[in-house]
Design a protein around this motif. Structure first.
Motif, PDB file in Angstrom:
ATOM      1  N   LYS A   1      -3.428   8.874  -7.895  1.00  0.00           N
ATOM      2  CA  LYS A   1      -2.791   7.884  -7.028  1.00  0.00           C
ATOM      3  C   LYS A   1      -3.867   7.039  -6.358  1.00  0.00           C
ATOM      4  O   LYS A   1      -4.964   7.524  -6.047  1.00  0.00           O
ATOM      5  N   VAL A   2      -3.523   5.770  -6.157  1.00  0.00           N
ATOM      6  CA  VAL A   2      -4.425   4.822  -5.502  1.00  0.00           C
ATOM      7  C   VAL A   2      -3.693   4.215  -4.316  1.00  0.00           C
ATOM      8  O   VAL A   2      -2.549   3.769  -4.450  1.00  0.00           O
ATOM      9  N   THR A   3      -4.358   4.194  -3.154  1.00  0.00           N
ATOM     10  CA  THR A   3      -3.796   3.593  -1.945  1.00  0.00           C
ATOM     11  C   THR A   3      -4.512   2.285  -1.676  1.00  0.00           C
ATOM     12  O   THR A   3      -5.744   2.257  -1.550  1.00  0.00           O
ATOM     13  N   PHE A   4      -3.746   1.204  -1.592  1.00  0.00           N
ATOM     14  CA  PHE A   4      -4.289  -0.123  -1.309  1.00  0.00           C
ATOM     15  C   PHE A   4      -4.051  -0.432   0.163  1.00  0.00           C
ATOM     16  O   PHE A   4      -2.901  -0.482   0.622  1.00  0.00           O
ATOM     17  N   TYR A   5      -5.132  -0.645   0.907  1.00  0.00           N
ATOM     18  CA  TYR A   5      -5.045  -1.019   2.324  1.00  0.00           C
ATOM     19  C   TYR A   5      -5.117  -2.545   2.411  1.00  0.00           C
ATOM     20  O   TYR A   5      -6.030  -3.171   1.854  1.00  0.00           O
ATOM     21  N   TYR A   6      -4.160  -3.148   3.110  1.00  0.00           N
ATOM     22  CA  TYR A   6      -4.122  -4.605   3.204  1.00  0.00           C
ATOM     23  C   TYR A   6      -3.801  -5.019   4.631  1.00  0.00           C
ATOM     24  O   TYR A   6      -3.267  -4.247   5.440  1.00  0.00           O
ATOM     25  N   THR A   7      -4.145  -6.246   4.935  1.00  0.00           N
ATOM     26  CA  THR A   7      -3.849  -6.858   6.234  1.00  0.00           C
ATOM     27  C   THR A   7      -3.034  -8.117   6.002  1.00  0.00           C
ATOM     28  O   THR A   7      -3.252  -8.848   5.031  1.00  0.00           O
ATOM     29  N   ALA A   8      -2.071  -8.363   6.888  1.00  0.00           N
ATOM     30  CA  ALA A   8      -1.208  -9.540   6.781  1.00  0.00           C
ATOM     31  C   ALA A   8      -0.636  -9.849   8.151  1.00  0.00           C
ATOM     32  O   ALA A   8      -0.454  -8.952   8.990  1.00  0.00           O
ATOM     33  N   ASN A   9      -0.377 -11.143   8.379  1.00  0.00           N
ATOM     34  CA  ASN A   9       0.202 -11.552   9.655  1.00  0.00           C
ATOM     35  C   ASN A   9       1.696 -11.271   9.721  1.00  0.00           C
ATOM     36  O   ASN A   9       2.211 -10.875  10.760  1.00  0.00           O
ATOM     37  N   ASP A  10       2.385 -11.481   8.614  1.00  0.00           N
ATOM     38  CA  ASP A  10       3.829 -11.294   8.564  1.00  0.00           C
ATOM     39  C   ASP A  10       4.180 -10.284   7.478  1.00  0.00           C
ATOM     40  O   ASP A  10       3.306  -9.755   6.786  1.00  0.00           O
ATOM     41  N   ARG A  11       5.470 -10.048   7.347  1.00  0.00           N
ATOM     42  CA  ARG A  11       5.935  -9.135   6.319  1.00  0.00           C
ATOM     43  C   ARG A  11       5.744  -9.759   4.942  1.00  0.00           C
ATOM     44  O   ARG A  11       6.017 -10.949   4.740  1.00  0.00           O
TER      45      ARG A  11
END
Length: 409
Positions: free
Chosen positions: A167-177
């Protein structure tokens, strides 16, 4: 606490193991803890605490139950329960201190939902774990390309493989959904593995990336700060700071965490001050507060009809005027209570060490082309003057003879 490879070399220069926080003793990371009960033995009849603290990538720490009664110490690599498969992490704390950490994090140590430790990691587990870690950087670049192709307003900040590579977990940042359902399908098709998306805050991203703050030191979040408390603009107002977002914001784009460091001290000091909205009633007119000096205990007041002229009062004098106003008594004027503050002379810079001027680069330089043209003109004039002298005809230096006029016949 550092490992042998992190010790200093000749000349007191740090060697550095360059393992980025994954060295054998786990002492190169800001999440490192010191077991100050390690050299103490348990009383007779007491069993050691059966939970341990395990750290993974990105500062993630979780608690696991040692159901197999394994002899674990700080720095051991263990295979832990995961869904699906198993994960590989490093033991960071054992013993009774784990119970205190669980209580601090709000985890019930008597719960049956705590995952367990399978075994100490074998060499095969470590090889698979290290091979998966080597793939993360290339996958991160490809994942960002796919996110840009879908035109999603998100940023893939980091990737974490599970210990068994399933399994791979992708960490991301975003202002909105963000709707990344189609993106997950492309990830699963491209990487041929199980995908999990996890959103992190901008402060967590800045703590992993690191950097230098406006103070000239490393970021607090990347060196020692582990909990991120909310910061409001009221913290800047209480400290009488300029509400300039460019100065108050950090590299994460949010308000700086250091605004909360001295906030409690300012709040305690402001308890002795009258309310900023207090109005003083005098026979000359009403006055309102314009400025406060928390360190010196001074307040500046100005009349409603003359805001340009400020009067300095101590907080004791302000309280005295307020008490008289409550009794229905108006003081004559603020000038009777105002302090006379002498103007301090300006400090001039004295060049005591004989150094160069600090503004030497502010002075405009003279253009070299003009000087060159002047020099060329001088040289040409010097070369042409001898030729002029040679070309001139010699003057006739013979004496002039005057003759008398003869009578014409």
């Amino acid at each position: 606490m550092a490992c042998q490879s992190c010790s200093t070399s000749d000349g007191s220069a740090p060697k550095g193991c360059k393992n980025n926080g994954t060295c054998g003793t786990d002492s190169c990371n800001k999440l490192t803890v010191f077991d100050w009960l390690a050299n103490m033995s348990l009383p007779n009849g007491e069993t050691p605490f059966d939970c341990v603290e395990v750290r993974f990538k990105n500062g993630r720490k979780e608690f696991y139950r040692n159901t197999e009664k394994l002899t674990l110490s700080i720095g051991d690599i263990v295979a832990t329960e995961a869904s699906p498969g198993h994960d590989v992490g490093i033991v960071t704390l054992t013993g009774e201190l784990v119970k205190i950490q669980m209580k601090k994090k709000g985890v019930n140590h008597t719960s049956n939902e705590i995952p367990k430790i399978y075994r100490k990691a074998s060499q095969r587990d470590i090889d698979i774990w290290s091979e998966s870690r080597d793939k993360e950087e290339k996958m991160k670049v490809k994942a960002r390309e796919l996110a840009i192709a879908h035109k999603l307003e998100m940023k893939i900040s980091d990737i974490e493989f599970q210990g068994d590579g399933s399994k791979v977990t992708f960490y991301y940042t975003a202002n909105d959904r963000v709707d990344f359902r189609l993106l997950i399908k492309d990830y699963a098709r491209e990487f041929n593995t199980r995908i999990e998306m996890k959103q992190v805050g901008f402060r967590q991203e800045a703590s992993r990336l690191g950097g230098i703050g406006s103070c000239g030191r490393e970021l607090c979040c990347s060196t020692w700060l582990t909990d991120f408390r909310s910061v409001n603009t009221s913290a800047a107002r209480y400290q009488q700071l300029s509400l300039n977002p460019q100065k108050l914001a950090g590299q994460c784009g949010k308000l700086k965490c250091c605004l909360n460091y001295e906030l409690d001290t300012y709040l305690d000091a402001l308890k002795g001050f009258p309310d900023f909205e207090t109005k003083l009633k005098t026979e000359k007119g009403d006055a309102v507060c314009q400025k406060q000096d928390i360190f010196k205990g001074l307040m500046w007041f100005a009349y409603f009809d003359n805001f340009a002229n400020w009067h300095v009062l101590k907080i004791e004098q302000v309280r005295e005027i307020i008490t008289q106003n409550k009794q229905g008594i108006k003081v004559s004027s603020l000038e009777d209570f105002a302090l006379e503050i002498a103007a301090q002379p300006e400090k001039d810079f004295n060049n005591a060490m004989g150094q160069e001027s600090l503004t030497r680069f502010d002075q405009p330089r003279k253009s070299k082309s003009k000087n060159r043209n002047k020099n060329k003109a001088k040289v040409q004039n010097q070369n042409t003057e001898p030729n002029k002298i040679q070309n001139q005809k010699p003057k006739d230096k013979r004496p002039i003879i005057f003759k008398k006029n003869e009578d014409k016949k």
